[in-house]
Design a protein around this motif. Structure first.
Motif, PDB file in Angstrom:
ATOM      1  N   ASP A 394       0.944  -1.313   0.021  1.00  9.70           N
ATOM      2  CA  ASP A 394      -0.206  -0.080  -0.006  1.00  9.70           C
ATOM      3  C   ASP A 394       0.868   1.305  -0.006  1.00  9.70           C
ATOM      4  OD1 ASP A 394      -2.384  -1.393   0.031  1.00  9.70           O
ATOM      5  OD2 ASP A 394      -2.937  -1.077   2.032  1.00  9.70           O
ATOM      6  N   LYS A 417      -6.479  -6.915  -6.198  1.00  8.00           N
ATOM      7  CA  LYS A 417      -6.803  -5.746  -5.450  1.00  8.00           C
ATOM      8  C   LYS A 417      -6.491  -4.343  -6.242  1.00  8.00           C
ATOM      9  CE  LYS A 417      -6.013  -3.123  -1.438  1.00  8.00           C
ATOM     10  NZ  LYS A 417      -5.135  -2.649   0.119  1.00  8.00           N
ATOM     11  N   ARG A 419      -5.528  -0.737  -6.089  1.00 11.97           N
ATOM     12  CA  ARG A 419      -5.061   0.355  -5.132  1.00 11.97           C
ATOM     13  C   ARG A 419      -5.742   1.586  -4.947  1.00 11.97           C
ATOM     14  NH1 ARG A 419      -4.094   3.091  -1.330  1.00 11.97           N
ATOM     15  NH2 ARG A 419      -2.114   3.513  -0.474  1.00 11.97           N
ATOM     16  N   GLY A 422      -9.429   0.198  -3.721  1.00 15.99           N
ATOM     17  CA  GLY A 422      -9.669  -0.831  -2.696  1.00 15.99           C
ATOM     18  C   GLY A 422     -10.196  -1.946  -2.994  1.00 15.99           C
ATOM     19  N   ARG A 424     -11.469  -5.708  -4.240  1.00 15.81           N
ATOM     20  CA  ARG A 424     -10.921  -6.916  -4.479  1.00 15.81           C
ATOM     21  C   ARG A 424     -11.552  -8.040  -4.793  1.00 15.81           C
ATOM     22  NH1 ARG A 424      -9.058  -7.875   1.903  1.00 15.81           N
ATOM     23  NH2 ARG A 424      -8.759  -5.667   2.550  1.00 15.81           N
TER      24      ARG A 424
END
Length: 438
Positions: A394, A417, A419, A422, A424
């Motif tokens: 992250d 996922k 970034r 967020g 997934r």
RNA sequence: CGGGGAGUGGCGCAGCCAGGUAGCGCACCUGUUUUGGGUACAGGGGGUCGGAGGUUCGAAUCCUCUCUCCCCGACCA
């Protein structure tokens, strides 16, 4: 790249040297290290970003018809004495003396060099117009460097210089750069507003600063709501000058100015269409006529045999500053969020359990196949706890994270996922590879 | 350059006022733990305290000089 073979010095704690979030994150994510006030070493991950940005700038300059070259960092003082700037520039210029007592300087910009080069290469009106550019390190001995790479003393800049026979032609060259800059910043996922800037002694309307809106910016900007992100039209290509000129004319009718150029009268006129924000200057274009061609004796022969002193303009993009500016504009509490176009790696693979054979086999295979497909992948294959790996991923902000662990592997899936969002999803390795073009 | 602050293991800091021979957290190494969103426990390595000079039996601590870095201001891609 396997993290176990890489140099990525992540910091868990904030540095006391860094005051703004982008500087803090650049240090924590192992992008740069400071070696002296305002001077930075680019660590491997940071260099990848710098190169990506430079490449986008390069492609858009080329598209606009500018020609790349490379000028030296160290310049002779005599050239600057010709233009009169050796005395005029002041202490911001780093002056150097060599063993023969010759005066040199570390170039803060390159008008003198490029003008002298053109003087020796260009003789006829047939040789113009031309725009040359280079992406090179500059040095300005700022009184007070700060904000990390956003206000360093040594910085990487794309600087372009246009040479035209007359003012009309110079305006075309200027407008092409105006468009090239909009394209350049848009490709990086940035929204930069071209604001009216101080035209200097020449006057006129050909000077714009490109301001990236950001809370930690150093400039106050005032602009028409038309400049809001999302409301802007497609930037044209460079097919013909008329289309370019029409586009610039259409755009520049919408108000945008930095505080020093701000016109109080515009406030009343615009009313609730006026927007105010803070921003970072990431580019500056301006026309300065014959200032250097005149003083340095650059001339060409015109069609009718007359001697013509070319019109010039110069066009800068702060390449290293953009790294900080992009982070300033794109991050969250957990770290950097790289726009895909400039991300140091597109995908990060996290193998949660490096000691688990099945999990390792799947992660290794995904890494191999994505790499073979030409995807830039950073693979965290270290034998480390999952939590620490997630935090590291992250922090460095790669657009996509692939999480591989025993539970998913048992089900035949891995987790993908984003970034930025967020979000997934569980996905099979094959579908994952396909998604990234494998 | 003016004004303020700081230099102590890789990073963040305490110790300095009231001198007694350096400590904490993170990181790192070894082992155990087999842990799905910064796991826990145990053991361990690493600094002579920015530099120089001085005071003292003794200096990270006091004095002098000096270098570097950070913040606020004027300047800038």
């Amino acid at each position: 790249m396997r993290l176990s073979n890489y140099v990525l010095p992540l910091l868990r704690e904030d540095s006391s040297d860094a005051q703004i979030v982008s500087h803090q994150l650049m240090l924590r994510a192992g992008l740069v290290r400071q070696t002296a006030a305002g001077i930075y070493a680019w660590m491997p991950l940071g260099l990848r970003v710098l190169d990506k940005i430079a490449q986008i700038v390069r492609e858009e300059q080329n598209r606009a018809g500018a020609i790349e070259m490379l000028m030296p960092t160290i310049q002779p003082a005599d050239l600057w004495r010709e233009s009169g700037r050796y005395d005029a520039y002041g202490p911001e210029m780093l002056r150097i003396r060599d063993r023969h007592d010759r005066d040199l300087l570390f170039g803060p910009t390159a008008e003198e060099v490029v003008t002298s080069l053109m003087r020796g290469s260009v003789n006829s009106y047939r040789d113009l117009p031309r725009t040359l550019y280079n992406i090179q390190w500059k040095f300005r001995d700022e009184i007070r460097p700060r904000f990390g790479v956003m206000r360093g003393r040594e910085f990487l800049m794309k600087d372009a210089y246009s040479f035209d026979l007359d003012i009309d032609s110079a305006r075309h060259s200027y407008n092409r750069m105006y468009v090239a800059y909009l394209r350049t910043f848009a490709r990086m996922g940035l929204h930069a507003i071209p604001t009216k800037a101080d035209p200097g002694p020449i006057g006129g309307d050909m000077s714009h600063e490109f301001i990236l809106l950001a809370n930690n910016g150093e400039s106050d900007v005032f602009y028409h709501e038309e400049w809001e992100a999302g409301s802007q039209p497609e930037v044209p290509d460079f097919a013909d000058n008329n289309a370019i000129d029409a586009f610039v004319a259409e755009r520049t009718q919408f108000y945008a100015a930095t505080d020093e150029m701000h016109d109080k009268a515009a406030e009343a006129e615009l009313g609730d269409k006026l927007r105010t924000a803070r921003g970072i200057e990431v580019g500056h274009i301006f026309y300065f006529g014959t200032k250097y061609s005149e003083s340095m004796g650059l001339k060409v022969q015109g069609k009718d045999g007359e001697i013509v002193t070319p019109q010039m303009g110069s066009y800068g993009v702060g390449v290293s500053r953009l790294v900080g500016a992009i982070i300033e504009a794109s991050h969250d509490d957990n770290g950097i969020i790289w726009p895909e176009a400039v991300a140091p790696f597109r995908v990060g693979i996290v193998n949660i359990r490096a000691s688990d054979e099945a999990s390792k086999a799947v992660a290794d295979e995904i890494y191999a196949r994505l790499t073979a497909a030409g995807v830039d992948v950073l693979y965290d294959d270290r034998d480390e706890r999952g939590g620490a790996k997630f935090a590291a991923m992250d922090l460095i902000g790669l657009p996509w994270q692939v999480i591989v662990g025993p539970k998913g592997v048992e089900r035949g899936t891995v987790e993908l996922k984003s970034r930025a969002s967020g979000e997934r999803e569980d996905i099979s390795p094959d579908a994952l590879i396909a998604k990234f073009g494998g």
